[in-house]
Design a protein around this motif. Structure first.
Motif, mmCIF file in Angstrom:
data_model
loop_
_atom_site.group_PDB
_atom_site.id
_atom_site.type_symbol
_atom_site.label_atom_id
_atom_site.label_comp_id
_atom_site.label_asym_id
_atom_site.label_seq_id
_atom_site.Cartn_x
_atom_site.Cartn_y
_atom_site.Cartn_z
ATOM 1 N N GLU A 44 -69.512 16.880 15.753
ATOM 2 C CA GLU A 44 -68.431 17.693 14.593
ATOM 3 C C GLU A 44 -67.315 17.446 14.420
ATOM 4 O OE1 GLU A 44 -66.972 19.341 18.219
ATOM 5 O OE2 GLU A 44 -69.192 19.306 19.247
ATOM 6 N N ALA A 45 -66.867 17.920 12.992
ATOM 7 C CA ALA A 45 -65.865 17.708 12.350
ATOM 8 C C ALA A 45 -64.504 18.157 12.806
ATOM 9 C CB ALA A 45 -66.391 18.402 10.538
ATOM 10 N N VAL A 46 -63.063 17.086 13.249
ATOM 11 C CA VAL A 46 -62.324 17.463 12.916
ATOM 12 C C VAL A 46 -61.775 17.981 11.883
ATOM 13 C CG1 VAL A 46 -60.035 16.608 14.221
ATOM 14 C CG2 VAL A 46 -62.066 15.823 15.112
ATOM 15 N N SER A 47 -61.615 17.077 11.199
ATOM 16 C CA SER A 47 -61.033 17.319 9.604
ATOM 17 C C SER A 47 -61.697 16.690 7.855
ATOM 18 C CB SER A 47 -59.784 16.988 9.067
ATOM 19 O OG SER A 47 -59.142 15.307 9.242
ATOM 20 N N VAL A 48 -61.900 17.596 7.290
ATOM 21 C CA VAL A 48 -62.892 16.765 5.259
ATOM 22 C C VAL A 48 -61.108 16.977 4.852
ATOM 23 C CG1 VAL A 48 -64.740 16.944 4.713
ATOM 24 C CG2 VAL A 48 -64.520 17.856 7.143
ATOM 25 N N THR A 49 -60.718 15.992 4.593
ATOM 26 C CA THR A 49 -60.118 16.031 2.962
ATOM 27 C C THR A 49 -60.280 15.471 1.696
ATOM 28 O OG1 THR A 49 -58.478 15.806 4.980
ATOM 29 C CG2 THR A 49 -58.035 15.670 2.228
ATOM 30 N N GLU A 50 -60.218 16.224 0.443
ATOM 31 C CA GLU A 50 -60.864 15.896 -0.355
ATOM 32 C C GLU A 50 -60.199 14.783 -1.186
ATOM 33 O OE1 GLU A 50 -63.214 18.368 -2.847
ATOM 34 O OE2 GLU A 50 -65.377 17.253 -3.372
ATOM 35 N N LEU A 51 -60.149 13.580 -0.962
ATOM 36 C CA LEU A 51 -58.898 12.931 -1.723
ATOM 37 C C LEU A 51 -59.719 12.485 -3.358
ATOM 38 C CD1 LEU A 51 -58.573 9.764 0.412
ATOM 39 C CD2 LEU A 51 -56.781 12.031 0.326
ATOM 40 N N LEU A 52 -61.006 12.826 -3.783
ATOM 41 C CA LEU A 52 -60.843 12.577 -4.906
ATOM 42 C C LEU A 52 -62.575 13.283 -5.375
ATOM 43 C CD1 LEU A 52 -60.824 11.782 -8.067
ATOM 44 C CD2 LEU A 52 -62.313 9.859 -7.089
ATOM 45 N N PRO A 53 -61.824 14.823 -6.375
ATOM 46 C CA PRO A 53 -63.080 15.285 -6.061
ATOM 47 C C PRO A 53 -64.382 15.132 -6.439
ATOM 48 C CG PRO A 53 -61.285 15.993 -7.795
ATOM 49 C CD PRO A 53 -61.077 14.910 -7.121
ATOM 50 N N ARG A 54 -65.435 15.768 -5.942
ATOM 51 C CA ARG A 54 -67.085 15.130 -6.373
ATOM 52 C C ARG A 54 -67.300 15.267 -7.691
ATOM 53 N NH1 ARG A 54 -67.436 19.032 -2.113
ATOM 54 N NH2 ARG A 54 -67.963 20.677 -2.462
ATOM 55 N N SER A 55 -66.984 16.228 -8.023
ATOM 56 C CA SER A 55 -66.931 16.521 -9.858
ATOM 57 C C SER A 55 -66.749 14.997 -10.704
ATOM 58 C CB SER A 55 -65.978 17.222 -10.267
ATOM 59 O OG SER A 55 -64.825 17.364 -10.586
ATOM 60 N N SER A 56 -65.866 13.994 -9.961
ATOM 61 C CA SER A 56 -65.304 12.866 -10.442
ATOM 62 C C SER A 56 -66.906 11.934 -10.582
ATOM 63 C CB SER A 56 -64.677 12.335 -10.297
ATOM 64 O OG SER A 56 -63.565 12.926 -10.003
ATOM 65 N N PRO A 57 -67.143 10.747 -11.220
ATOM 66 C CA PRO A 57 -68.188 10.006 -11.265
ATOM 67 C C PRO A 57 -67.869 9.662 -10.132
ATOM 68 C CG PRO A 57 -66.044 9.301 -13.122
ATOM 69 C CD PRO A 57 -65.986 10.712 -12.138
ATOM 70 N N SER A 58 -66.995 8.897 -9.469
ATOM 71 C CA SER A 58 -67.739 9.159 -7.519
ATOM 72 C C SER A 58 -66.447 9.823 -6.884
ATOM 73 C CB SER A 58 -67.384 7.271 -7.508
ATOM 74 O OG SER A 58 -66.106 6.905 -8.138
ATOM 75 N N GLY A 59 -66.691 10.331 -6.146
ATOM 76 C CA GLY A 59 -65.948 11.668 -5.447
ATOM 77 C C GLY A 59 -65.773 10.452 -4.204
ATOM 78 N N LEU A 60 -64.110 10.869 -3.055
ATOM 79 C CA LEU A 60 -64.221 10.137 -2.117
ATOM 80 C C LEU A 60 -63.765 11.427 -0.770
ATOM 81 C CD1 LEU A 60 -63.265 7.447 -0.497
ATOM 82 C CD2 LEU A 60 -60.868 7.750 -1.385
ATOM 83 N N LEU A 61 -64.751 11.518 0.235
ATOM 84 C CA LEU A 61 -64.110 11.987 0.457
ATOM 85 C C LEU A 61 -63.115 11.441 2.534
ATOM 86 C CD1 LEU A 61 -67.830 14.447 1.291
ATOM 87 C CD2 LEU A 61 -64.852 15.185 0.477
ATOM 88 N N HIS A 62 -62.401 12.167 3.000
ATOM 89 C CA HIS A 62 -61.651 11.426 4.289
ATOM 90 C C HIS A 62 -62.923 12.458 5.410
ATOM 91 C CE1 HIS A 62 -59.331 11.237 7.275
ATOM 92 N NE2 HIS A 62 -58.671 9.600 7.264
ATOM 93 N N LEU A 63 -63.012 11.905 6.261
ATOM 94 C CA LEU A 63 -63.556 12.658 7.967
ATOM 95 C C LEU A 63 -62.924 11.560 8.679
ATOM 96 C CD1 LEU A 63 -65.596 13.245 5.627
ATOM 97 C CD2 LEU A 63 -67.383 13.238 7.219
ATOM 98 N N LEU A 64 -62.648 12.889 9.640
ATOM 99 C CA LEU A 64 -62.628 12.724 10.703
ATOM 100 C C LEU A 64 -63.813 13.437 11.376
ATOM 101 C CD1 LEU A 64 -58.290 12.981 11.351
ATOM 102 C CD2 LEU A 64 -59.763 11.112 11.354
ATOM 103 N N LEU A 65 -64.143 12.435 12.604
ATOM 104 C CA LEU A 65 -65.408 13.098 12.662
ATOM 105 C C LEU A 65 -65.160 12.808 14.641
ATOM 106 C CD1 LEU A 65 -68.145 14.091 11.613
ATOM 107 C CD2 LEU A 65 -68.927 12.042 11.671
ATOM 108 N N ARG A 66 -65.811 14.281 15.227
ATOM 109 C CA ARG A 66 -65.969 13.841 16.614
ATOM 110 C C ARG A 66 -67.048 13.624 16.732
ATOM 111 N NH1 ARG A 66 -63.474 18.084 18.265
ATOM 112 N NH2 ARG A 66 -61.474 17.160 18.515
ATOM 113 N N VAL A 67 -67.629 12.547 17.550
ATOM 114 C CA VAL A 67 -69.321 11.849 18.419
ATOM 115 C C VAL A 67 -69.315 12.385 19.703
ATOM 116 C CG1 VAL A 67 -70.982 10.206 18.150
ATOM 117 C CG2 VAL A 67 -69.661 10.321 16.247
ATOM 118 N N ARG A 68 -70.073 13.203 19.919
ATOM 119 C CA ARG A 68 -71.088 13.213 21.532
ATOM 120 C C ARG A 68 -72.079 12.373 22.141
ATOM 121 N NH1 ARG A 68 -67.541 17.777 23.875
ATOM 122 N NH2 ARG A 68 -66.606 18.937 21.300
#
Length: 479
Positions: A44-68
């Motif tokens: 389950e996603a707690v939060s998803v933050t796009e630190l660098l857009p995926r339209s860039s050569p390499s995007g950067l996603l920050h995830l806080l992920l709840r694992v059950r």
């Protein structure tokens, strides 16, 4: 809401759904994943933050992920680093996103995405990509918010731009990046709401002027509650501190000196002094409490309960359980007779590997997170300083078992450490043998659980201590 901070909901779900099978396969293979041996039932996603857009050569996603995962049966509690009352964990992930993954990043690949917003992209562990970890440092240089993420720093310390990042490979419960041999960034992998002691205590010690602990230079948190504005109300994610270039890990140094036949007692004594200095600074920076009869009985009962659970999980421990229990009973008895102890904030997981010796011979203490398997609230409780002392005494035993077992080497180091501690604190931990034995016994029981699950070949080390501690009477203050 902008894509920079995607709250849990339709957008986050659409992003996470195609990643779900990839992450389920990848997560259990990571050294910092605590739920090994149990299937992942939901993400389950707690939060998803796009630190660098995926339209860039390499995007950067920050995830806080709840694992059950399934609940841990009580008899197995602790064997996988989990508690039976906590069927979920929240993990911090930094994911790189590229159309094409270059060969040097192939080992970091998580998988190819075939549907959803990231269709046609490859997702990988961003900590292996110097371009993206360099971006993370740049973000730490600029205080402020980015979605749910809040970046803060000590403005009195310069953080140069363009420092070359490299990922350390020896971490276990967390991940660390070194920038240009100037700073080290520790990223907490399993995160919980509240101020992480590895940020809280170094900040307090820096304010107290304690030079034994590297002062935080920058840090970042997640404000998952819209009204959060203080670290105590947030989820700690990472802390940047000075990197002690040329410093040697206490564990590696002890083994090297022992293998060369050199005495480690001088270093052990100096390490005892450093520990006492940190304890004194913590006592000055944060409130202390008195453990009276009720509190001592609670502590002793908790130790006894951990022993019972460990003996159920590890059959080799069972023959020694009655003897070990006497250590906790003796502590409760003293409390019942009116003996009280002072408790304060302590390191919580002190051993040789948490200590660094600089080239000029000075010792520093690091990694104040405490035992990661324990709940955050428990790790932030005041404890007798004997807890840290016991952890270091056990560490000398571990070092003495490396190669040819040498109990004399351990005894000499243990005695030197306590003597050095007394030089600063004004009291020798060995003069309180009941308290010290109880804490060392509790630590050895924890080690038995850990080794049984993670490193069975090491199990004889804590079992040897268990055998000794089960036979030791409370009047024995030589160990």
């Amino acid at each position: 809401m902008s894509e920079a901070a995607i709250r849990p909901g339709v957008h986050a779900s659409a992003l996470l759904a195609p990643l779900d099978p990839l992450l389920r396969a990848w997560l259990p293979r990571q050294r910092w994943f605590a739920g090994k041996g149990r299937p992942v039932t939901a993400l389950e996603a707690v939060s998803v933050t796009e630190l660098l857009p995926r339209s860039s050569p390499s995007g950067l996603l920050h995830l806080l992920l709840r694992v059950r995962q399934p609940m841990v049966p009580p008899q197995d509690a602790g064997l996988d680093g989990s508690h039976p009352e906590r069927p979920t964990d929240c993990y911090q992930l930094l994911l790189g996103v590229r159309r094409t993954l270059p060969p040097h990043l192939a080992p970091a690949m998580i998988g190819h995405v075939t549907e959803g917003p990231l269709t046609g992209h490859t997702v990988y562990d961003a900590l292996h990509d110097p371009r993206l970890t360099g971006l993370l440092l740049e973000r730490l240089r600029i205080p402020g918010r980015h979605g749910v993420l809040r970046f803060e720093r000590d403005m009195g310390v310069e953080i140069p731009s363009g420092l070359t990042p490299r990922l350390l490979t020896s971490e276990q419960s967390n991940s660390s990046l070194v920038y240009g041999d100037t700073f080290i960034l520790k990223l907490f992998r399993r995160v919980v709401p509240g101020l992480n002691p590895d940020l809280e205590l170094p900040l307090r010690l820096a304010a107290e002027g304690c030079a034994r602990v590297p002062a935080p230079t920058a840090w970042f948190l997640a404000d998952l509650d819209a009204g959060a504005s203080a670290p105590e109300e947030s989820c700690g994610l990472g802390v940047l501190q000075p990197y002690l270039a040329g410093a040697e890990d206490g564990w590696e140094l002890a083994l090297r000196m022992r293998d060369k036949g050199e005495s480690f007692t001088g270093e052990a004594r100096a390490l005892g002094r450093a520990t006492a200095e940190v304890h004194a600074a913590l006592a000055a920076a944060l409130p202390t409490v008195t453990l009276g009869r009720a509190q001592v009985e609670t502590v002793a009962d908790a130790m006894a309960e951990r022993l019972t659970a460990a003996a159920q999980a590890v059959p080799a421990l069972r023959p020694y359980a009655p003897g070990l229990l006497t250590a906790f009973e003796a502590l409760a008895d003293l409390g019942g007779e009116g003996q009280a102890w002072t408790a304060q904030r302590v390191h919580g997981d002190l051993h040789l590997g948490q200590c660094l010796r600089s080239p000029d011979g000075e010792w520093s203490l690091i990694d104040f997170e405490g035992e990661p398997a324990r709940p955050l609230a428990e790790r932030r409780l005041p404890q007798p300083t004997a807890r840290d002392v016991a952890g270091m005494l056990r560490s000398f035993d571990y070092a003495a078992s490396h190669g040819t077992w040498s109990p004399e080497w351990a005894d000499e180091c243990r005695a030197a450490y306590c003597s050095g501690y007394a030089e600063v604190a004004g009291r020798d931990p060995r003069t309180d043998p009941v308290l010290l034995r109880a804490h060392e016994t509790d630590k050895a029981v924890y080690e038995v659980l850990y080794e049984a699950r993670h490193r069975p070949d090491w199990l004889p080390v804590p079992l040897a201590a268990v055998r000794r501690l089960a036979e030791d009477g409370p009047a024995d203050d030589t160990h």
